[in-house]
Design a protein around this motif. Structure first.
Motif, PDB file in Angstrom:
ATOM      1  N   THR A 266       7.013  13.896   9.496  1.00 12.60           N
ATOM      2  CA  THR A 266       7.804  14.051   8.276  1.00 12.60           C
ATOM      3  C   THR A 266       7.063  13.546   7.039  1.00 12.60           C
ATOM      4  OG1 THR A 266       8.967  11.972   8.791  1.00 12.60           O
ATOM      5  CG2 THR A 266      10.027  14.030   9.469  1.00 12.60           C
ATOM      6  N   THR A 267       6.335  12.437   7.168  1.00  9.22           N
ATOM      7  CA  THR A 267       5.589  11.950   6.005  1.00  9.22           C
ATOM      8  C   THR A 267       4.448  12.899   5.647  1.00  9.22           C
ATOM      9  OG1 THR A 267       4.234  10.512   7.425  1.00  9.22           O
ATOM     10  CG2 THR A 267       6.175   9.526   6.377  1.00  9.22           C
TER      11      THR A 267
ATOM     12  N   GLY B 199       4.555  14.698   2.174  1.00 11.81           N
ATOM     13  CA  GLY B 199       3.666  13.986   1.280  1.00 11.81           C
ATOM     14  C   GLY B 199       4.331  12.760   0.685  1.00 11.81           C
ATOM     15  N   SER B 200       5.111  12.070   1.497  1.00 16.00           N
ATOM     16  CA  SER B 200       5.889  10.919   1.035  1.00 16.00           C
ATOM     17  C   SER B 200       6.004   9.906   2.157  1.00 16.00           C
ATOM     18  CB  SER B 200       7.292  11.373   0.611  1.00 16.00           C
ATOM     19  OG  SER B 200       8.162  10.270   0.432  1.00 16.00           O
TER      20      SER B 200
ATOM     21  N   LEU C  94       5.823   2.175   5.412  1.00 11.04           N
ATOM     22  CA  LEU C  94       6.890   3.009   4.872  1.00 11.04           C
ATOM     23  C   LEU C  94       7.641   2.284   3.763  1.00 11.04           C
ATOM     24  CD1 LEU C  94       8.406   4.174   8.283  1.00 11.04           C
ATOM     25  CD2 LEU C  94       6.819   5.479   6.856  1.00 11.04           C
ATOM     26  N   HIS C  95       8.215   3.058   2.881  1.00 13.54           N
ATOM     27  CA  HIS C  95       9.162   2.524   1.900  1.00 13.54           C
ATOM     28  C   HIS C  95      10.550   2.927   2.403  1.00 13.54           C
ATOM     29  CE1 HIS C  95      10.661   1.258  -2.052  1.00 13.54           C
ATOM     30  NE2 HIS C  95      11.496   2.257  -1.927  1.00 13.54           N
TER      31      HIS C  95
ATOM     32  N   ASN D  39      11.752  12.512  -3.413  1.00 17.12           N
ATOM     33  CA  ASN D  39      10.945  13.157  -2.377  1.00 17.12           C
ATOM     34  C   ASN D  39      10.912  12.249  -1.151  1.00 17.12           C
ATOM     35  OD1 ASN D  39       9.173  14.824  -0.981  1.00 17.12           O
ATOM     36  ND2 ASN D  39       7.364  13.878  -1.888  1.00 17.12           N
ATOM     37  N   VAL D  40      11.952  12.344  -0.346  1.00 18.67           N
ATOM     38  CA  VAL D  40      12.113  11.472   0.821  1.00 18.67           C
ATOM     39  C   VAL D  40      11.606  12.188   2.066  1.00 18.67           C
ATOM     40  CG1 VAL D  40      13.781  10.215   2.229  1.00 18.67           C
ATOM     41  CG2 VAL D  40      14.085  10.328  -0.249  1.00 18.67           C
TER      42      VAL D  40
END
Length: 439
Positions: free
Chosen positions: A126-127, A131-132, A166-167, A208-209
């Motif tokens: 997913t990241t 691109g997040s 991760l954030h 953009n999650v």
């Protein structure tokens, strides 16, 4: 050479000398399980116990089940390992079975070796696709013990470090018992959580999650079970921002909830990805991700899994799915689970320690409290665990405060075994409640 002498030293003492201090053990006098048949295990102390924890939900079918043991033995007589650089027939067959059952559009399957690794893979997918590194997880969640999964775990006692790749933003879960929205009815509670999720996206993220990840029923969080409309409302918010939904089915998959083959199906949601592990190989190391083709194929680099898709684990996984279907174990989980839930709820009406009984199928939590309050009662929980062991019953525990009994027998559990466990539990809970009142 530092050779350790073991003369006269107990196995628990030997464990403590060579294992990390953070690998906790149940009980003051820990058990070694040496043999198992069906839903019963024999320990190193020579006693036999009724197993209502199932190896932390991994021994999902039970112990020494011939159809599964025979499949494993047959494969070990052929080849133990080849790696994913070669075709593995049983891996392809298991992927086909999972794809046919998963509530995911145009699914692809990738195998790894554990639930932690499965969730890490979902984060990688997913990241990379988005691109997040921003992720939305739930309060009270548990997703594993590795670096990225700890970062998305919403339980203080399982969060080993604040450092993170991760954030993470933590949203409300479906745990109403201690929620600030807990006084609301199901529909209003769900609406409040969905509204708060939208606010969090608008104020706590860039928009953009990478993904929203949720356990349909939280495992280590104490089997928090959201209202039926909860994830439909959540998915509606996520769709407005094109945020992928990852359903963590490590504990709730394969029919254990009794309501659907995968936990998220009950809520009428089709996620973009699901993680799985634990019970699929009935205790052997296994894990994986099933995801939409576009998401799964978003990786633009070489990637393999040396031991993921191992032929022995794949043989076990195929045998487990076949056994679940041929023995109608999802239906059994529903029938026995409803009996356990209703019986425990009846016991709770006369036991002041029991704050709430919740769950679905064979994922049942009993939250223990200080009588006359909602204060978590971890001391009583540990006492019940120990007294149940003394009476021949093995349980688990969890919850944000370590005060929730986890009742998770194998899916083959019988009505007689459920009644045996209930009788033991009622006696033990009454004994501990009486001790609490007099102390």
């Amino acid at each position: 050479m530092n050779e350790i002498r073991n003369e006269g030293v107990s196995l628990a003492e030997r464990h403590r000398k060579v294992m990390p201090s953070w690998t906790s053990l149940y009980y003051d006098d820990p058990l070694e399980l040496v043999e198992g048949h069906g839903r019963r295990v024999t320990a190193g102390d020579g006693r036999t116990y009724l197993d209502f924890f199932g190896g932390l939900l991994a021994t999902m079918i039970g112990h020494d089940i011939p159809e599964i043991s025979d499949a494993i033995r047959a494969q070990t007589g052929k080849i133990l390992h080849s790696s994913t650089l070669y075709l593995i027939r049983s891996q392809i067959e298991l992927a086909e079975k999972i794809s046919a059952r998963a509530p995911i559009d145009n699914p692809r399957v990738f195998f790894v070796n554990s639930g932690s690794e499965a969730v890490e893979t979902a984060f990688l997918l997913t990241t990379a696709a988005r691109g997040s590194n921003q992720v939305i997880a739930l309060r009270g969640s548990y997703h594993g013990r590795s670096f990225g999964t700890v970062a998305a775990t919403g339980i203080r006692s399982w969060s080993a470090t604040s450092l993170s790749p991760l954030h993470v933003t933590y949203a409300h879960n479906g745990y109403r018992y201690r929620s600030p929205f807990g006084h609301l009815d199901d529909e209003s509670f769900t609406a409040a959580c969905a509204d708060e999720l939208r606010t969090m996206i608008e104020t706590g993220t860039s928009g953009n999650v990478a993904c929203y990840i949720a356990e349909p029923i939280q495992g280590a969080g104490g089997f928090a079970t959201p209202p039926d409309g909860f994830f439909v409302a959540v998915k509606s918010v996520l769709d407005d921002y094109d945020i992928p939904f990852v359903s963590d089915e490590v504990q709730s998959g394969w029919g254990r909830t009794g309501r659907s083959y995968f936990g998220i199906e009950h809520y009428g949601v089709r996620p973009q990805a699901m993680t799985f592990a634990k019970g699929l190989a009935n205790g052997l190391a296994i894990g994986g991700v099933v995801a939409e083709e576009r998401l799964m194929n978003s990786i633009q680099a070489n990637s393999i899994s040396t031991a993921g898709g191992n032929p022995v684990a794949m043989a076990a996984g195929n045998a487990v799915i076949d056994f679940i279907d041929s023995h109608e174990l999802q239906e059994n989980a529903d029938r026995i689970g409803q009996h356990l839930l209703s019986s425990l709820a009846a016991i709770s009406r006369s036991n002041s320690l029991m704050g709430e009984v919740r769950g679905s199928g064979l994922m049942i939590g009993v939250e223990l409290i200080e009588p006359g309050s909602k204060t978590p009662n971890r001391v009583a929980t540990d006492a019940v665990l120990a007294e149940a062991k003394a009476a021949g019953l093995l349980l688990g525990k969890g919850g944000l405060h370590g005060n929730v009994l986890r009742i998770t027998p194998p899916m083959t559990v019988t009505l007689d075994e459920a009644n045996e466990a209930l009788q033991t539990l009622e006696s033990v809970l009454s004994k501990v409640a009486a001790q609490t009142m007099t102390s």
